[in-house]
Scaffold this active site. Sequence first.
Site, mmCIF file in Angstrom:
data_model
loop_
_atom_site.group_PDB
_atom_site.id
_atom_site.type_symbol
_atom_site.label_atom_id
_atom_site.label_comp_id
_atom_site.label_asym_id
_atom_site.label_seq_id
_atom_site.Cartn_x
_atom_site.Cartn_y
_atom_site.Cartn_z
ATOM 1 N N HIS D 21 34.387 44.926 36.250
ATOM 2 C CA HIS D 21 34.095 43.499 36.078
ATOM 3 C C HIS D 21 32.719 43.300 35.436
ATOM 4 O O HIS D 21 32.546 42.470 34.538
ATOM 5 C CB HIS D 21 34.094 42.787 37.442
ATOM 6 C CG HIS D 21 35.406 42.775 38.146
ATOM 7 N ND1 HIS D 21 35.555 43.149 39.468
ATOM 8 C CD2 HIS D 21 36.650 42.449 37.712
ATOM 9 C CE1 HIS D 21 36.827 43.026 39.824
ATOM 10 N NE2 HIS D 21 37.513 42.618 38.772
ATOM 11 N N LYS D 45 46.855 34.466 50.004
ATOM 12 C CA LYS D 45 46.629 35.899 49.813
ATOM 13 C C LYS D 45 45.529 36.359 50.774
ATOM 14 O O LYS D 45 44.469 35.736 50.842
ATOM 15 C CB LYS D 45 46.171 36.144 48.366
ATOM 16 C CG LYS D 45 46.842 37.321 47.668
ATOM 17 C CD LYS D 45 46.436 37.323 46.226
ATOM 18 C CE LYS D 45 46.564 38.693 45.574
ATOM 19 N NZ LYS D 45 46.071 38.665 44.200
ATOM 20 N N ARG D 94 42.855 46.074 30.618
ATOM 21 C CA ARG D 94 42.789 47.507 30.820
ATOM 22 C C ARG D 94 44.038 48.197 30.332
ATOM 23 O O ARG D 94 44.014 49.329 29.914
ATOM 24 C CB ARG D 94 42.631 47.829 32.307
ATOM 25 C CG ARG D 94 41.302 47.422 32.873
ATOM 26 C CD ARG D 94 41.328 47.622 34.351
ATOM 27 N NE ARG D 94 42.559 46.995 34.884
ATOM 28 C CZ ARG D 94 42.979 47.122 36.114
ATOM 29 N NH1 ARG D 94 42.305 47.854 36.977
ATOM 30 N NH2 ARG D 94 44.076 46.521 36.533
ATOM 31 N N SER D 132 39.992 46.609 41.811
ATOM 32 C CA SER D 132 39.584 46.314 43.186
ATOM 33 C C SER D 132 40.554 46.951 44.180
ATOM 34 O O SER D 132 40.146 47.534 45.178
ATOM 35 C CB SER D 132 39.536 44.800 43.420
ATOM 36 O OG SER D 132 38.557 44.213 42.593
#
Lengths: 169, 169, 169, 169, 169, 169
Positions: D21, D45, D94, D132
Amino acid sequence: MTDKKKIAIYPGSFDPLTNGHIDIIERALDIFDQVIVAILHNPSKTALFTMEERVEMIKQSFNGEKCVMVDAFGGLLVDYAKMKNATAIIRGMRAISDFENEFQMALMNRKLNKEVQSVFLMTGLRWIFTSSSIIKEAVQFGGDISDMVPEPVNLKLMEKFPQKTKSEE
Amino acid sequence: MTDKKKIAIYPGSFDPLTNGHIDIIERALDIFDQVIVAILHNPSKTALFTMEERVEMIKQSFNGEKCVMVDAFGGLLVDYAKMKNATAIIRGMRAISDFENEFQMALMNRKLNKEVQSVFLMTGLRWIFTSSSIIKEAVQFGGDISDMVPEPVNLKLMEKFPQKTKSEE
Amino acid sequence: MTDKKKIAIYPGSFDPLTNGHIDIIERALDIFDQVIVAILHNPSKTALFTMEERVEMIKQSFNGEKCVMVDAFGGLLVDYAKMKNATAIIRGMRAISDFENEFQMALMNRKLNKEVQSVFLMTGLRWIFTSSSIIKEAVQFGGDISDMVPEPVNLKLMEKFPQKTKSEE
Amino acid sequence: MTDKKKIAIYPGSFDPLTNGHIDIIERALDIFDQVIVAILHNPSKTALFTMEERVEMIKQSFNGEKCVMVDAFGGLLVDYAKMKNATAIIRGMRAISDFENEFQMALMNRKLNKEVQSVFLMTGLRWIFTSSSIIKEAVQFGGDISDMVPEPVNLKLMEKFPQKTKSEE
Amino acid sequence: MTDKKKIAIYPGSFDPLTNGHIDIIERALDIFDQVIVAILHNPSKTALFTMEERVEMIKQSFNGEKCVMVDAFGGLLVDYAKMKNATAIIRGMRAISDFENEFQMALMNRKLNKEVQSVFLMTGLRWIFTSSSIIKEAVQFGGDISDMVPEPVNLKLMEKFPQKTKSEE
Amino acid sequence: MTDKKKIAIYPGSFDPLTNGHIDIIERALDIFDQVIVAILHNPSKTALFTMEERVEMIKQSFNGEKCVMVDAFGGLLVDYAKMKNATAIIRGMRAISDFENEFQMALMNRKLNKEVQSVFLMTGLRWIFTSSSIIKEAVQFGGDISDMVPEPVNLKLMEKFPQKTKSEE
């Protein structure tokens, strides 16, 4: 040329029906004599709309269109297709990630029943980003999605998320 | 139910026809009343077989099957489809890389003519790795590909690469 | 906040410029102070239009827009970017197959020069299927592509393929 | 050249912030005058870190960097971007699977608000496998991830999984 | 546990050998007792280096490493593998687009010879963007690629493109 | 040629073992001296079969095969591999979506332990659509999957879903 009526099953959750689904159904009607919109009854998944609401919204959206039937089903798709004398299972494709799952499911379906074809139709360009889940997410925060769903679905969504739907302002 | 005969175009190079193509044509015949195998005349691409040889091999492979027609065409596919009164353009899919090109071409075709649907059918599992070019490459070095092409094509390939085809030994 | 003028390079063949390219350039202008449309001089590839014609068509299409410059370049893109004091290299993305090549090229560019960022912008939905090569293919057989290219490009295409452009009828 | 300050939103869960990040934020600062790290408040979440912890870790990691702001937001991203006068939404890429979701979300965002651009930046090569969730999974079993997160995050992760973090040994 | 020596074939063009290839060969040596670097003789493709130059550069790069053999081959890969008593065909993977072609080729190879396994090894992260063709393109315009190829290859590349190689400055 | 016994870990959920898994294990045995089928103990995921049932079914399916060991493991895969003196981690690939996750995991594993190679083997064509989850879904609605799993697994599945398994009729 065979005289047999060509029937296609269009399975899905339809929670709710979108204009993308309608686009696929209309394309399918160019090819098949009847399209059965088959709502999958999936007890392990929480839906926003009840099965009855989903059936009702689809019926209202295809009001008067005799070639479109609405039904709910559970169990194996290929057994259901056989029971309905269907020639084909219709799948709408929007993107590559769709494709791979579809491919795997189509191979499994063919293994279980060789008589039903999987037929892939391409969603119209403007519906590529229209999915039931992305619509539910947008409407929840007040996004205006009134041109992505048929009117009966828009009304129902406004009932579920009353104060936030901008199209009411 | 409409009484109109449902015609589908199956365009390609067919240089040469493979069992994978035949598989797609047979699936298409479950859905359409007639399938026109339309060989694209592409002056800028060198082919192994002449247009005449390709037409002949396809005719021999579908000997007696009235619903399959063979034709050569140049120009815009959608214009050709319109001229033939076709409802749909058939495309066989084997892999993801196929899909993206197909998608782009189908979008272009729809822009040029909204009346013809692109219909994607899934190649049978055993034909996933069968392509005209991979077959030509294998046969050139003596690989046995006799179970991947219809008999008339196998004979023709043995003529082109006589001393090396193992299935002759 | 820095006072430095932010310059971006938008490299490509532009053989010819399409509305999809224009869409990307306009998006880039929301972010950068200047966009240099850099036509790659590639001796090993045959182009439909000469370098001069391509430069001319882009200039006409951005007539009066001071923030858009047109240039031709050879050699390493990152060297060119450095010479032009560019902060970023702009790439438009339409599809997944684009993405992987772009990724590899961007990694190579970064290795060769760490100071230039690769910035990917998303083509507008209606330009997803618009590419220079698909346009050239369509126009060659008389397909009407007049709403996919700017007017100066359309005129030039009609000059190259005079008798077949339907939009002239 | 416009005098308007160029603001970009970088939305995400940041549960927790990774070096990947940070890499994207630093690249964005080459192009934009200000980057707002906008932590999505998602009640449905479960996160490892509270919103307060996440804000705190990001602030500590960008200690003294005036061009980076941290904020929490709920609701529609495009509404939030408009309220903040942002020119662009930054997304780090990515891998290909990232891309397709991003594409669909960007199309939806554009439909809801045409004034905000989606800008994709490429993660540095060494952060391609840093996410993450993969970091949380590794640290939970004692994997040393101290070079994949900024120091304030590493300290916080060691608090959460005290006995197992190998970097403490 | 069998006493048979495990031999793997690593086929390719190697025009020229890169550090990415060396990385794959070293990984393969962790698993196999011998790796045969098999340069494909492809008359229809123009190479920068002759077959002799390529063999020589690989030999120099693996100077003294007894487990690595270099060879040239034509014809069917599976026939060659059989002749060499190889257990496996090694393929290095860098990206998704690699994967699909590889998959199709591996299926074809298996059809032609069931006794040889296709084994996919993952290129190290820093070699993901290293390919023979991207290196040739960069070096041609003076890009410094000396840390992407072994020394004997770098020397040879500088011979081919003398005035432009920056690492000579 | 080294005398060290070559050990490979084949990690997974195996809930339950399928013929696709068996296919991969058999391929791995062509290359490695021993394959350890390592069932991941994942407390956060609900499995159909208990760890004991899964171990038992695998043992029964490889009855008498000395080179195949079965084990359960928790924690970091690379730590487990090191403890078992494994040279390689085996992964079976069926499709592109598999590949990207695998790639990211393999990169993470390599970062955590450089001594273990990730080795990708290709599932046989007929197992491409065979996954534990698709089998569980099919058998639940009475689909006949007896030729997709080894006999001990089929028996166990019939115990779990007694009245519906068609192969019992």
